[in-house]
Design a protein around this motif. Sequence first.
Motif, PDB file in Angstrom:
ATOM      1  N   ASP A  54       7.415  30.550 -22.298  1.00 49.71           N
ATOM      2  CA  ASP A  54       7.349  31.866 -22.936  1.00 49.71           C
ATOM      3  C   ASP A  54       6.133  32.026 -23.848  1.00 49.71           C
ATOM      4  OD1 ASP A  54       9.853  31.372 -21.882  1.00 49.71           O
ATOM      5  OD2 ASP A  54      10.937  32.385 -23.485  1.00 49.71           O
ATOM      6  N   PRO A  55       5.168  32.872 -23.474  1.00 46.81           N
ATOM      7  CA  PRO A  55       3.957  33.022 -24.293  1.00 46.81           C
ATOM      8  C   PRO A  55       4.181  33.816 -25.571  1.00 46.81           C
ATOM      9  CG  PRO A  55       3.556  33.656 -21.997  1.00 46.81           C
ATOM     10  CD  PRO A  55       5.031  33.563 -22.177  1.00 46.81           C
ATOM     11  N   HIS A  56       5.091  34.790 -25.554  1.00 46.58           N
ATOM     12  CA  HIS A  56       5.332  35.651 -26.716  1.00 46.58           C
ATOM     13  C   HIS A  56       4.022  36.165 -27.320  1.00 46.58           C
ATOM     14  CE1 HIS A  56       9.690  35.268 -26.925  1.00 46.58           C
ATOM     15  NE2 HIS A  56       9.562  33.963 -26.735  1.00 46.58           N
ATOM     16  N   GLY A  57       3.164  36.714 -26.472  1.00 45.46           N
ATOM     17  CA  GLY A  57       1.945  37.360 -26.942  1.00 45.46           C
ATOM     18  C   GLY A  57       0.731  36.474 -27.063  1.00 45.46           C
ATOM     19  N   GLY A  78       8.357  34.324 -18.236  1.00 47.60           N
ATOM     20  CA  GLY A  78       9.030  35.400 -18.960  1.00 47.60           C
ATOM     21  C   GLY A  78       8.739  35.423 -20.438  1.00 47.60           C
ATOM     22  N   ASP A  79       9.227  36.477 -21.100  1.00 47.20           N
ATOM     23  CA  ASP A  79       8.935  36.743 -22.510  1.00 47.20           C
ATOM     24  C   ASP A  79       7.429  36.718 -22.752  1.00 47.20           C
ATOM     25  OD1 ASP A  79      11.538  37.217 -23.107  1.00 47.20           O
ATOM     26  OD2 ASP A  79      11.866  35.376 -24.241  1.00 47.20           O
ATOM     27  N   LEU A  80       6.743  37.585 -22.042  1.00 50.69           N
ATOM     28  CA  LEU A  80       5.290  37.670 -22.122  1.00 50.69           C
ATOM     29  C   LEU A  80       4.846  38.381 -23.390  1.00 50.69           C
ATOM     30  CD1 LEU A  80       4.740  38.833 -18.417  1.00 50.69           C
ATOM     31  CD2 LEU A  80       5.175  36.525 -19.292  1.00 50.69           C
ATOM     32  N   GLU A  81       5.405  39.549 -23.670  1.00 51.17           N
ATOM     33  CA  GLU A  81       5.112  40.353 -24.854  1.00 51.17           C
ATOM     34  C   GLU A  81       3.608  40.507 -25.117  1.00 51.17           C
ATOM     35  OE1 GLU A  81       8.199  40.330 -28.110  1.00 51.17           O
ATOM     36  OE2 GLU A  81       8.171  38.201 -27.560  1.00 51.17           O
ATOM     37  N   PRO A  82       2.826  40.911 -24.139  1.00 54.53           N
ATOM     38  CA  PRO A  82       1.385  41.069 -24.373  1.00 54.53           C
ATOM     39  C   PRO A  82       1.090  42.204 -25.338  1.00 54.53           C
ATOM     40  CG  PRO A  82       1.995  41.974 -22.238  1.00 54.53           C
ATOM     41  CD  PRO A  82       3.213  41.284 -22.773  1.00 54.53           C
ATOM     42  N   ARG A 106      -1.678  43.791 -25.297  1.00 46.40           N
ATOM     43  CA  ARG A 106      -2.428  44.744 -24.475  1.00 46.40           C
ATOM     44  C   ARG A 106      -1.852  44.671 -23.068  1.00 46.40           C
ATOM     45  NH1 ARG A 106      -8.409  42.551 -25.098  1.00 46.40           N
ATOM     46  NH2 ARG A 106      -7.277  40.606 -24.752  1.00 46.40           N
ATOM     47  N   PRO A 107      -2.192  45.608 -22.185  1.00 45.95           N
ATOM     48  CA  PRO A 107      -1.700  45.503 -20.817  1.00 45.95           C
ATOM     49  C   PRO A 107      -1.963  44.105 -20.260  1.00 45.95           C
ATOM     50  CG  PRO A 107      -2.771  47.607 -21.121  1.00 45.95           C
ATOM     51  CD  PRO A 107      -3.011  46.836 -22.381  1.00 45.95           C
ATOM     52  N   LEU A 108      -1.040  43.605 -19.481  1.00 46.66           N
ATOM     53  CA  LEU A 108      -1.120  42.228 -19.007  1.00 46.66           C
ATOM     54  C   LEU A 108      -2.398  41.966 -18.226  1.00 46.66           C
ATOM     55  CD1 LEU A 108       0.598  39.644 -19.086  1.00 46.66           C
ATOM     56  CD2 LEU A 108       1.559  40.315 -16.871  1.00 46.66           C
ATOM     57  N   ASP A 109      -2.843  42.951 -17.460  1.00 49.94           N
ATOM     58  CA  ASP A 109      -4.073  42.769 -16.682  1.00 49.94           C
ATOM     59  C   ASP A 109      -5.298  42.632 -17.581  1.00 49.94           C
ATOM     60  OD1 ASP A 109      -5.336  45.922 -16.461  1.00 49.94           O
ATOM     61  OD2 ASP A 109      -3.205  45.690 -16.885  1.00 49.94           O
ATOM     62  N   VAL A 110      -5.237  43.205 -18.784  1.00 50.16           N
ATOM     63  CA  VAL A 110      -6.334  43.070 -19.741  1.00 50.16           C
ATOM     64  C   VAL A 110      -6.254  41.702 -20.424  1.00 50.16           C
ATOM     65  CG1 VAL A 110      -7.397  44.000 -21.833  1.00 50.16           C
ATOM     66  CG2 VAL A 110      -6.453  45.556 -20.108  1.00 50.16           C
ATOM     67  N   GLU A 111      -5.058  41.322 -20.851  1.00 45.47           N
ATOM     68  CA  GLU A 111      -4.885  40.030 -21.531  1.00 45.47           C
ATOM     69  C   GLU A 111      -5.323  38.865 -20.644  1.00 45.47           C
ATOM     70  OE1 GLU A 111      -4.175  39.403 -24.528  1.00 45.47           O
ATOM     71  OE2 GLU A 111      -2.793  40.883 -25.369  1.00 45.47           O
ATOM     72  N   LEU A 112      -5.048  38.964 -19.334  1.00 47.41           N
ATOM     73  CA  LEU A 112      -5.281  37.840 -18.440  1.00 47.41           C
ATOM     74  C   LEU A 112      -6.319  38.166 -17.366  1.00 47.41           C
ATOM     75  CD1 LEU A 112      -1.570  36.707 -18.142  1.00 47.41           C
ATOM     76  CD2 LEU A 112      -3.404  35.484 -19.293  1.00 47.41           C
ATOM     77  N   SER A 113      -7.277  39.003 -17.715  1.00 46.51           N
ATOM     78  CA  SER A 113      -8.272  39.443 -16.737  1.00 46.51           C
ATOM     79  C   SER A 113      -9.018  38.282 -16.099  1.00 46.51           C
ATOM     80  CB  SER A 113      -9.260  40.421 -17.385  1.00 46.51           C
ATOM     81  OG  SER A 113      -9.941  39.807 -18.469  1.00 46.51           O
ATOM     82  N   ALA A 114      -9.207  37.186 -16.828  1.00 45.47           N
ATOM     83  CA  ALA A 114      -9.979  36.056 -16.307  1.00 45.47           C
ATOM     84  C   ALA A 114      -9.248  35.310 -15.197  1.00 45.47           C
ATOM     85  CB  ALA A 114     -10.305  35.078 -17.433  1.00 45.47           C
ATOM     86  N   SER A 135      10.736  46.771 -26.484  1.00 45.03           N
ATOM     87  CA  SER A 135      10.058  47.940 -27.055  1.00 45.03           C
ATOM     88  C   SER A 135       9.334  48.697 -25.960  1.00 45.03           C
ATOM     89  CB  SER A 135       9.061  47.518 -28.133  1.00 45.03           C
ATOM     90  OG  SER A 135       7.984  46.794 -27.557  1.00 45.03           O
ATOM     91  N   ASP A 136       8.982  49.959 -26.281  1.00 41.61           N
ATOM     92  CA  ASP A 136       8.187  50.743 -25.336  1.00 41.61           C
ATOM     93  C   ASP A 136       6.867  50.035 -25.038  1.00 41.61           C
ATOM     94  OD1 ASP A 136      10.250  52.498 -25.729  1.00 41.61           O
ATOM     95  OD2 ASP A 136       9.010  54.155 -26.477  1.00 41.61           O
ATOM     96  N   GLN A 137       6.251  49.477 -26.060  1.00 40.68           N
ATOM     97  CA  GLN A 137       4.966  48.798 -25.875  1.00 40.68           C
ATOM     98  C   GLN A 137       5.110  47.618 -24.937  1.00 40.68           C
ATOM     99  OE1 GLN A 137       1.962  47.800 -29.108  1.00 40.68           O
ATOM    100  NE2 GLN A 137       2.746  45.738 -28.712  1.00 40.68           N
ATOM    101  N   ASN A 138       6.105  46.773 -25.175  1.00 39.03           N
ATOM    102  CA  ASN A 138       6.291  45.615 -24.300  1.00 39.03           C
ATOM    103  C   ASN A 138       6.486  46.049 -22.853  1.00 39.03           C
ATOM    104  OD1 ASN A 138       6.087  43.973 -26.519  1.00 39.03           O
ATOM    105  ND2 ASN A 138       8.200  43.234 -26.473  1.00 39.03           N
TER     106      ASN A 138
END
Length: 256
Positions: free
Chosen positions: A10-13, A34-38, A40-48, A64-67
């Motif tokens: 679980d990364p939790h952000g 699971g429990d990613l909680e990025p 920013r959008p996941l594709d932005v967080e892990l673009s590399a 949350s709405d953001q998650n």
Amino acid sequence: MSGPILFCGDPHGHFRHIIKSATELHASAVILLGDLEPLRPLDVELSAINTKLWFIHGNHDSDSDQNWNHVWGSKLADRNIDGRVVELPNGLRLGGLGGVFRGAVWNPNLETPPNFRNRKEHFKSTPRQDRWHDSVHRKHWSTIYPNELDHLADMRCDILITHEAPGYHNNGFEILDDLARNMGARVTVHGHHHDRLDSSERWAQQGFKSFGVGLRGITAIDAEGNSTVIIPGELDVQRGFRQKYIDVIKDVDVEP
């Protein structure tokens, strides 16, 4: 020769340690449990490492709405393998079951029938003001329904990832053991509990090897259950789990 498959607790952000490990070890695939909680959008967080990524959602990804927006609403939403099986670059079949069991829907450890067998049934009973994206309440986007296990049980995989733990864990569910056996899985890997218990004494009885990956930990596991701890979970030491890990990333900073 293809690189290792990395299973990430679980990364939790926090994602920098995942990107660094995947890059330095030339990982062939990166699996988030699971429990990613990025933030920013996941594709932005892990673009590399987007092209190497597969994941399942956890219970906190619908908090949350953001998650929700950053996971289900991201450009990597199609890399969520909840309820399906995908083939990895080395030919291994990876099955996924995201989310958790919730008593409001179903607790398979209790001898009571489920309140709802699927999300559609639950949706019909959800007040209009509580519906999310024309479906159930946002919280229940990360709830496991019985029909999801029925659907997966007809598929076959080599490795099954779940957010919940199977039956070996004190807080696990034996119905996930049944699922793994029905799918022919040789290995199961889970997150959620932030620990890495040794379940090896039960492997013969279970019919598969089972692993937990600790909080923000990373473990490389192949289809035969050969495992290497790449980064220990943040709570592993205080909970008594000690195992040597690969020196190349031992000084990785897990802060976002």
